[in-house]
Enzyme design. Structure first.
Site, PDB file in Angstrom:
ATOM      1  N   LYS A 115       0.675  -1.328   0.023  1.00 39.04           N
ATOM      2  CA  LYS A 115       0.045  -0.047   0.006  1.00 39.04           C
ATOM      3  C   LYS A 115       0.989   1.282   0.076  1.00 39.04           C
ATOM      4  O   LYS A 115       0.558   2.181  -0.558  1.00 39.04           O
ATOM      5  CB  LYS A 115      -0.971  -0.109   1.086  1.00 39.04           C
ATOM      6  CG  LYS A 115      -2.073  -1.215   1.049  1.00 39.04           C
ATOM      7  CD  LYS A 115      -3.312  -0.779   1.510  1.00 39.04           C
ATOM      8  CE  LYS A 115      -4.492  -1.624   0.928  1.00 39.04           C
ATOM      9  NZ  LYS A 115      -5.752  -1.680   1.789  1.00 39.04           N
ATOM     10  N   LYS A 197      -3.361 -10.324  -6.694  1.00 39.07           N
ATOM     11  CA  LYS A 197      -4.620 -10.583  -5.825  1.00 39.07           C
ATOM     12  C   LYS A 197      -5.730  -9.593  -6.463  1.00 39.07           C
ATOM     13  O   LYS A 197      -5.534  -8.397  -6.726  1.00 39.07           O
ATOM     14  CB  LYS A 197      -4.421 -10.254  -4.495  1.00 39.07           C
ATOM     15  CG  LYS A 197      -5.556 -10.475  -3.327  1.00 39.07           C
ATOM     16  CD  LYS A 197      -5.300  -9.867  -1.944  1.00 39.07           C
ATOM     17  CE  LYS A 197      -5.887  -8.794  -1.993  1.00 39.07           C
ATOM     18  NZ  LYS A 197      -6.582  -8.473  -0.859  1.00 39.07           N
ATOM     19  N   LYS A 200     -10.406  -4.931  -4.343  1.00 32.97           N
ATOM     20  CA  LYS A 200     -11.355  -4.151  -4.664  1.00 32.97           C
ATOM     21  C   LYS A 200     -11.220  -2.667  -4.808  1.00 32.97           C
ATOM     22  O   LYS A 200     -11.984  -1.986  -5.581  1.00 32.97           O
ATOM     23  CB  LYS A 200     -12.614  -4.109  -3.152  1.00 32.97           C
ATOM     24  CG  LYS A 200     -12.171  -3.458  -2.039  1.00 32.97           C
ATOM     25  CD  LYS A 200     -13.170  -3.390  -0.914  1.00 32.97           C
ATOM     26  CE  LYS A 200     -13.374  -4.440   0.048  1.00 32.97           C
ATOM     27  NZ  LYS A 200     -12.325  -3.704   1.004  1.00 32.97           N
TER      28      LYS A 200
HETATM   29  P1  ATP Z   1      -8.455  -3.140  -0.633  1.00 29.33           P
HETATM   30  O1  ATP Z   1      -8.331  -3.323  -2.128  1.00 29.33           O
HETATM   31  O2  ATP Z   1      -9.105  -2.040  -0.143  1.00 29.33           O
HETATM   32  O3  ATP Z   1      -7.035  -3.469   0.018  1.00 29.33           O
HETATM   33  P2  ATP Z   1      -9.565  -5.872  -0.143  1.00 29.33           P
HETATM   34  O4  ATP Z   1      -9.938  -6.356  -1.380  1.00 29.33           O
HETATM   35  O5  ATP Z   1      -8.030  -6.335   0.100  1.00 29.33           O
HETATM   36  O6  ATP Z   1      -9.364  -4.487   0.033  1.00 29.33           O
HETATM   37  P3  ATP Z   1     -10.290  -6.268   2.614  1.00 29.33           P
HETATM   38  O7  ATP Z   1     -11.354  -5.440   3.195  1.00 29.33           O
HETATM   39  O8  ATP Z   1      -8.817  -5.726   2.870  1.00 29.33           O
HETATM   40  O9  ATP Z   1     -10.367  -6.318   0.979  1.00 29.33           O
HETATM   41  O10 ATP Z   1     -10.371  -7.754   2.990  1.00 29.33           O
HETATM   42  C1  ATP Z   1     -11.629  -8.341   3.587  1.00 29.33           C
HETATM   43  C2  ATP Z   1     -11.492  -9.760   3.505  1.00 29.33           C
HETATM   44  O11 ATP Z   1     -11.409 -10.451   2.297  1.00 29.33           O
HETATM   45  C3  ATP Z   1     -10.241 -10.396   4.171  1.00 29.33           C
HETATM   46  O12 ATP Z   1     -10.350 -11.511   4.837  1.00 29.33           O
HETATM   47  C4  ATP Z   1      -9.206 -10.702   3.036  1.00 29.33           C
HETATM   48  O13 ATP Z   1      -8.379 -11.670   3.272  1.00 29.33           O
HETATM   49  C5  ATP Z   1     -10.204 -11.072   2.184  1.00 29.33           C
HETATM   50  N1  ATP Z   1      -9.919 -10.989   0.579  1.00 29.33           N
HETATM   51  C6  ATP Z   1      -9.721  -9.831   0.000  1.00 29.33           C
HETATM   52  N2  ATP Z   1      -9.062 -10.171  -1.247  1.00 29.33           N
HETATM   53  C7  ATP Z   1      -9.408 -11.341  -1.348  1.00 29.33           C
HETATM   54  C8  ATP Z   1      -9.012 -12.313  -2.699  1.00 29.33           C
HETATM   55  N3  ATP Z   1      -8.614 -11.748  -3.686  1.00 29.33           N
HETATM   56  N4  ATP Z   1      -9.059 -13.469  -2.419  1.00 29.33           N
HETATM   57  C9  ATP Z   1      -9.598 -14.038  -1.258  1.00 29.33           C
HETATM   58  N5  ATP Z   1      -9.706 -13.407  -0.087  1.00 29.33           N
HETATM   59  C10 ATP Z   1      -9.647 -12.030  -0.229  1.00 29.33           C
END
Ligand code: ATP
Ligand code: LTN
Length: 332
Positions: A115, A197, A200
């Site tokens: 980040k 990965k 969002k």
């Molecule tokens: P950002 O893009 O804002 O960093 P993020 O998509 O990584 O957000 P979080 O809110 O940080 O989402 O994560 C919420 C949950 O979803 C966490 O338990 C995280 O491990 C899971 N998660 C996020 N992205 C993935 C993915 N691509 N595959 C599986 N699990 C995920």
């Protein structure tokens, strides 16, 4: 009556429209714990402001994330659903735990490194101490299990280290939590760069499938998914795009990898991608319908937030007052 069940805790940031990564890696698995565990599922708005947020959007997404929790099967009568900033004990314990966390430990966190590279103009102290706030979330409730995607495993390991360090000085303060990572779907990859990965906050909309995308959008995004120059539908490290699609299809249909490889033997990528898109859209349709119904009732969502915050604060206060007493603060 004393609730002697083990505790499950997890959180999702209201930092964007949730993806099928968030769904398969985390939220979809939360309801499994409802009966056997005392469950706390939190919308972590304080974590979300470690990167700049538009205030109106943050507020709207906080309601939306809560509505999605419920639409994904979390009954607010059986789970404590709440918003992090409504329970000030999270921020309070976080200050204390900051003093039990080492600079070097935080410097090693890969999410911080990623980040900071992505938001080079805003490497704020909150982004750096983000995992300490997450440790506070977890430790405040004497949590036993933390259902998460694989990217958060390092943060739960740090949480364990902080808890163990604290317990060494002040015995029997915190329960040591275990991460629970799903066997399939723990790391859904980007549809455009399958070695990254799915996130969002990705700027390329074609790389992510959102839980709330409509059917046509879902099918179009899967059709455009990056694969490879072969034509074989097979799970393999050197076929990250196809492997990711197989994982997604398996999670949405319940079919095993070998069943899927057999089903698509001799058939092309186009046909396979369409099947993945349809399976995903079919599975998400009832969630979307339920979500729309719940989101329309803001007063209901606020009543859930209020009840959740009161319940959470009750448990959080118990831990916080124990911590305060142990470290030598005066409790009035
Ligand atoms: P950002 O893009 O804002 O960093 P993020 O998509 O990584 O957000 P979080 O809110 O940080 O989402 O994560 C919420 C949950 O979803 C966490 O338990 C995280 O491990 C899971 N998660 C996020 N992205 C993935 C993915 N691509 N595959 C599986 N699990 C995920
Ligand atoms: N850091 C997590 C969200 C999060 C969380 C938590 C997950 C905040 N607090 C406590 C599990 C338990 C993330 O970025 N996905």
């Amino acid at each position: 009556m004393l609730d002697e069940r083990k505790v499950s805790f997890s959180g999702v940031q209201p930092s964007g429209n949730l993806t099928i990564g968030n769904y398969l890696g985390a939220i979809k698995n939360f309801p499994e714990f409802t009966e056997k565990y005392k469950c706390f599922y939190c919308v972590v708005d304080e974590h979300a402001i470690t990167v700049r947020q538009n205030p109106a959007e943050l507020r709207r997404r906080t309601y939306e994330t809560l509505a999605l929790y419920i639409a994904c099967g979390l009954d607010p009568e059986k789970n404590t659903l709440y918003v992090q900033s409504h329970v000030p004990a999270h921020a309070e314990l976080s200050w204390i735990l900051n003093c039990y966390t080492m600079f070097g430990e935080l410097s090693r966190m890969t999410q911080f490194k990623d980040k900071s590279a992505k938001h080079a103009d805003n490497i704020n102290a909150g982004l750096f101490t983000y995992p300490v706030l997450m440790a506070s979330d977890i430790l405040l409730y004497q949590t036993d299990v933390v259902p998460i995607g694989i990217d958060q495993k390092q943060h739960v390991e740090l949480t364990r280290n902080i808890a163990e360090r604290f317990n060494q000085v002040f015995p029997d303060t915190f329960t040591i939590p275990e991460p629970i990572i799903p066997a399939a779907g723990a790391k859904i990859m980007s549809l455009q760069e399958p070695d990254k990965k799915m996130s969002k906050s990705d700027e390329n909309e074609n790389a992510v499938v959102r839980i709330l995308d409509d059917r046509d959008t879902i099918i179009r995004k899967f059709k455009r998914a990056v694969t490879d120059s072969e034509s074989e539908i097979r799970m393999s490290d050197d076929k990250p795009g196809v492997s990711n699609l197989i994982t997604i299809y398996s999670c949405f249909t319940g079919k095993t990898v070998s069943e899927i490889e057999k089903e698509f033997e001799g058939r092309g990528y186009g046909e396979f991608k369409l099947a993945v898109g349809e399976a995903c859209a079919n599975r998400l349709a009832p969630v979307q319908e339920e979500y729309r119904r719940i989101l329309a009732d803001k007063a209901y969502l606020e009543s859930v937030m209020k009840k959740g915050a009161e319940e959470a604060a009750y448990y959080a206060r118990k831990t916080l007052s124990k911590v305060r007493r142990k470290i030598g603060f005066v409790n009035l």
